[in-house]
Write a protein that holds these residues in place. Structure first.
Motif, short mmCIF file in Angstrom:
data_model
loop_
_atom_site.label_atom_id
_atom_site.label_comp_id
_atom_site.label_asym_id
_atom_site.label_seq_id
_atom_site.Cartn_x
_atom_site.Cartn_y
_atom_site.Cartn_z
N GLN B 15 0.83 -1.20 0.00
CA GLN B 15 0.00 0.00 0.00
C GLN B 15 0.87 1.26 0.00
O GLN B 15 0.67 2.17 -0.80
CB GLN B 15 -0.87 -0.06 1.26
CG GLN B 15 -1.92 0.99 1.42
CD GLN B 15 -2.70 0.78 2.73
OE1 GLN B 15 -2.31 -0.01 3.59
NE2 GLN B 15 -3.79 1.50 2.89
N GLU B 18 2.71 1.76 -3.27
CA GLU B 18 1.80 2.26 -4.30
C GLU B 18 1.56 3.77 -4.12
O GLU B 18 1.61 4.54 -5.07
CB GLU B 18 0.47 1.50 -4.21
CG GLU B 18 -0.53 1.83 -5.29
CD GLU B 18 -0.12 1.32 -6.67
OE1 GLU B 18 0.75 0.44 -6.75
OE2 GLU B 18 -0.66 1.83 -7.66
N ILE B 19 1.31 4.19 -2.89
CA ILE B 19 1.07 5.61 -2.60
C ILE B 19 2.29 6.44 -3.01
O ILE B 19 2.17 7.46 -3.68
CB ILE B 19 0.78 5.80 -1.08
CG1 ILE B 19 -0.55 5.17 -0.69
CG2 ILE B 19 0.81 7.29 -0.71
CD1 ILE B 19 -0.79 5.12 0.81
N HIS B 22 3.06 6.43 -6.94
CA HIS B 22 2.07 7.27 -7.62
C HIS B 22 2.40 8.75 -7.42
O HIS B 22 2.47 9.53 -8.38
CB HIS B 22 0.67 6.94 -7.07
CG HIS B 22 -0.41 7.83 -7.59
ND1 HIS B 22 -1.14 8.65 -6.78
CD2 HIS B 22 -0.87 8.03 -8.85
CE1 HIS B 22 -2.02 9.32 -7.53
NE2 HIS B 22 -1.88 8.96 -8.77
N ILE B 26 3.61 11.72 -10.14
CA ILE B 26 2.90 13.00 -10.27
C ILE B 26 3.90 14.16 -10.15
O ILE B 26 3.83 15.14 -10.89
CB ILE B 26 1.80 13.12 -9.19
CG1 ILE B 26 0.79 11.98 -9.32
CG2 ILE B 26 1.16 14.51 -9.21
CD1 ILE B 26 -0.63 12.37 -9.56
N ALA B 29 5.93 14.46 -13.28
CA ALA B 29 5.13 15.07 -14.34
C ALA B 29 4.92 16.57 -14.10
O ALA B 29 4.78 17.35 -15.04
CB ALA B 29 3.78 14.36 -14.46
N TYR B 63 3.49 4.20 -13.19
CA TYR B 63 2.62 5.36 -13.34
C TYR B 63 3.11 6.29 -14.45
O TYR B 63 2.30 6.87 -15.18
CB TYR B 63 2.48 6.12 -12.01
CG TYR B 63 1.39 5.53 -11.15
CD1 TYR B 63 0.05 5.75 -11.45
CD2 TYR B 63 1.68 4.72 -10.07
CE1 TYR B 63 -0.97 5.19 -10.69
CE2 TYR B 63 0.68 4.16 -9.30
CZ TYR B 63 -0.65 4.40 -9.61
OH TYR B 63 -1.65 3.84 -8.85
N ARG B 194 0.38 11.60 0.50
CA ARG B 194 -0.49 12.23 1.49
C ARG B 194 -1.28 11.14 2.19
O ARG B 194 -2.30 10.66 1.68
CB ARG B 194 -1.44 13.17 0.73
CG ARG B 194 -2.37 13.95 1.62
CD ARG B 194 -3.14 14.92 0.75
NE ARG B 194 -4.04 15.75 1.51
CZ ARG B 194 -4.68 16.79 0.98
NH1 ARG B 194 -4.50 17.10 -0.28
NH2 ARG B 194 -5.50 17.50 1.71
N PHE B 195 -0.80 10.72 3.31
CA PHE B 195 -1.50 9.62 4.00
C PHE B 195 -1.17 9.61 5.50
O PHE B 195 -1.79 8.90 6.26
CB PHE B 195 -1.09 8.27 3.40
CG PHE B 195 0.31 7.89 3.74
CD1 PHE B 195 1.37 8.43 3.03
CD2 PHE B 195 0.58 7.03 4.78
CE1 PHE B 195 2.68 8.12 3.35
CE2 PHE B 195 1.89 6.71 5.12
CZ PHE B 195 2.93 7.26 4.40
N LEU B 196 -0.16 10.40 5.93
CA LEU B 196 0.28 10.31 7.32
C LEU B 196 -0.82 10.75 8.28
O LEU B 196 -1.30 11.87 8.20
CB LEU B 196 1.49 11.21 7.54
CG LEU B 196 2.87 10.60 7.42
CD1 LEU B 196 3.91 11.59 7.93
CD2 LEU B 196 2.98 9.29 8.18
N PRO B 197 -1.21 9.85 9.20
CA PRO B 197 -2.20 10.23 10.21
C PRO B 197 -1.74 11.45 11.01
O PRO B 197 -0.55 11.58 11.31
CB PRO B 197 -2.27 8.98 11.10
CG PRO B 197 -1.81 7.86 10.23
CD PRO B 197 -0.78 8.46 9.31
N TYR B 198 -2.70 12.31 11.34
CA TYR B 198 -2.36 13.57 12.02
C TYR B 198 -1.64 13.35 13.35
O TYR B 198 -0.71 14.08 13.69
CB TYR B 198 -3.62 14.40 12.25
CG TYR B 198 -4.28 14.85 10.97
CD1 TYR B 198 -3.61 15.70 10.09
CD2 TYR B 198 -5.55 14.42 10.63
CE1 TYR B 198 -4.19 16.10 8.89
CE2 TYR B 198 -6.14 14.82 9.44
CZ TYR B 198 -5.47 15.65 8.57
OH TYR B 198 -6.05 16.04 7.40
N GLY B 213 -5.73 21.38 -1.96
CA GLY B 213 -6.87 20.64 -2.51
C GLY B 213 -6.78 19.15 -2.23
O GLY B 213 -6.62 18.73 -1.08
N THR B 214 -6.88 18.34 -3.28
CA THR B 214 -6.76 16.90 -3.12
C THR B 214 -5.40 16.40 -3.63
O THR B 214 -5.22 15.21 -3.86
CB THR B 214 -7.89 16.17 -3.90
OG1 THR B 214 -7.84 16.57 -5.27
CG2 THR B 214 -9.26 16.51 -3.34
N CYS B 216 -1.59 15.09 -3.98
CA CYS B 216 -0.78 14.18 -3.16
C CYS B 216 0.68 14.61 -3.12
O CYS B 216 1.52 13.91 -2.57
CB CYS B 216 -0.91 12.75 -3.67
SG CYS B 216 -0.38 12.53 -5.36
#
Lengths: 225, 225
Positions: B15, B18-19, B22, B26, B29, B63, B194-198, B213-214, B216
């Motif tokens: 997981q 993959e995060i 990806h 991005i 790019a 990707y 963008r996945f680290l718990p606060y 925004g959204t 990553c």
């Protein structure tokens, strides 16, 4: 096709769930930007079924939290599979609240949530085989005025011929490729999850639209226009 | 912190890879949009080490292919771990070519590739412990004029005091949080994934910038301005 992805292509269930949940959250944010939800808190109820679709819902809820929405999860039948348990813990550790029951009073849901994400059933699940509490949950979701976003298929649409028995989502997010029952869907429709190898798309003759730039979602044109 | 993510938070290596892969694609790019690479083909050489950083490189290459770049992978020491083997198969099944050796002739690399992604070493790996062929690979990468994008840390920077012995990436993509050795990096710097718990961010006192925004990825301001 999914079996082929998991065996020949060596994709993992954990990996696919992460890709799908992330893309679904992006589509939710695209359809309902934070700013569009009014002054009150951007609350989202994510209703998760016991199978894979529910697990994508858990992953989506986690990303919605990262995008500053306030998701609450309702996950009445927890799977014993390791992948689903891991995605559950990830939500719990992000302090996402889990409901112990769904209010039957429709007005309570309308008042409490700006959005409902329907991650109850994927395409391989029949409503009859799910039984309660999911039959009641779908009966409740049929009557709410809060807009619904369905993941992969609107829950219960498959094998359901009568329009009056159906939930009526405002947004549908198809995973991998649109499913047959989505042909009669007339709301906002996204395709989510950009990862399908080209030769698999060719093999299954999927004429998928091109994803713009580096986006992981693409809005599908209404088949009726 | 990674151990905590994998055990307490039940994130999976598959997981996370993959995060990260990806998000790195991005960022590549963003730094080098397809249109900026001129009329010839948008070729990218992705050099992967034997550990986790190399596996992120494999995910990034996949990707990049989906984003219409033309990645080629050089992965001289293949890990026997299931996760890394799966990410290798995914690349192979996407028809991404694998080089059997890296040309020592710098001009050949400059001519053949518009970009090089350095996924040789993460922060836990010492150059001395890697040995050949990685020492030679880094020696080659020091001399190419093709811009380098390094994943997590510029390979070999950790524990390397002399500037003249270092590769000189144009872009650095820090994973999770910037590492100490990135303080002296003066190129374009992104934070990716963008996945680290606060509460984990709080516990480790990571003052990370907000992702817009959204997105990553987020571009970090040069520490020297």
């Amino acid at each position: 096709m999914e079996t082929e992805l998991l065996t020949d292509y060596r994709f993992g269930l954990q990996q696919l769930t992460e890709i799908w949940g992330h893309a679904c959250a992006i589509a939710v944010a695209k359809a309902f930007p934070l700013g569009s939800l009014g002054k009150r808190q951007p609350t989202v109820l994510v209703v998760c079924g016991p199978e894979q679709n529910g697990c994508v819902g858990l992953s989506c809820a986690r990303y919605l939290r990262l995008f500053d929405y306030l998701p609450t999860v309702f996950y009445p039948k927890r799977s014993q599979q390791a992948v689903q348990q891991a995605f559950t813990v990830q939500c719990e550790k992000m302090d996402i609240p889990f409901l112990s029951y769904l209010p039957a009073e429709v007005q309570l849901i309308n008042d409490a949530y700006k959005l409902v994400v329907d991650a109850v059933m994927g395409v391989q699940v029949e409503l009859d085989s799910l039984g309660e509490p999911f039959t009641s949950i779908l009966a409740t979701l049929r009557n709410i005025s809060t807009p619904i976003v369905s993941l992969d298929i609107p829950s219960g649409w498959q094998g359901c011929s009568s329009d009056t028995d159906r939930i009526n989502p405002a947004v549908l997010i198809s995973l991998m490729a649109p499913k047959t029952c989505s042909l009669s869907f007339q709301g906002t429709h996204f395709l989510a999850g950009r990862f399908l190898p080209y030769d698999l798309q060719k093999k299954y003759e999927l004429c998928l639209p091109a994803f713009p730039g580096t986006d992981c979602i693409v809005q599908l044109l209404d088949a009726h226009t």
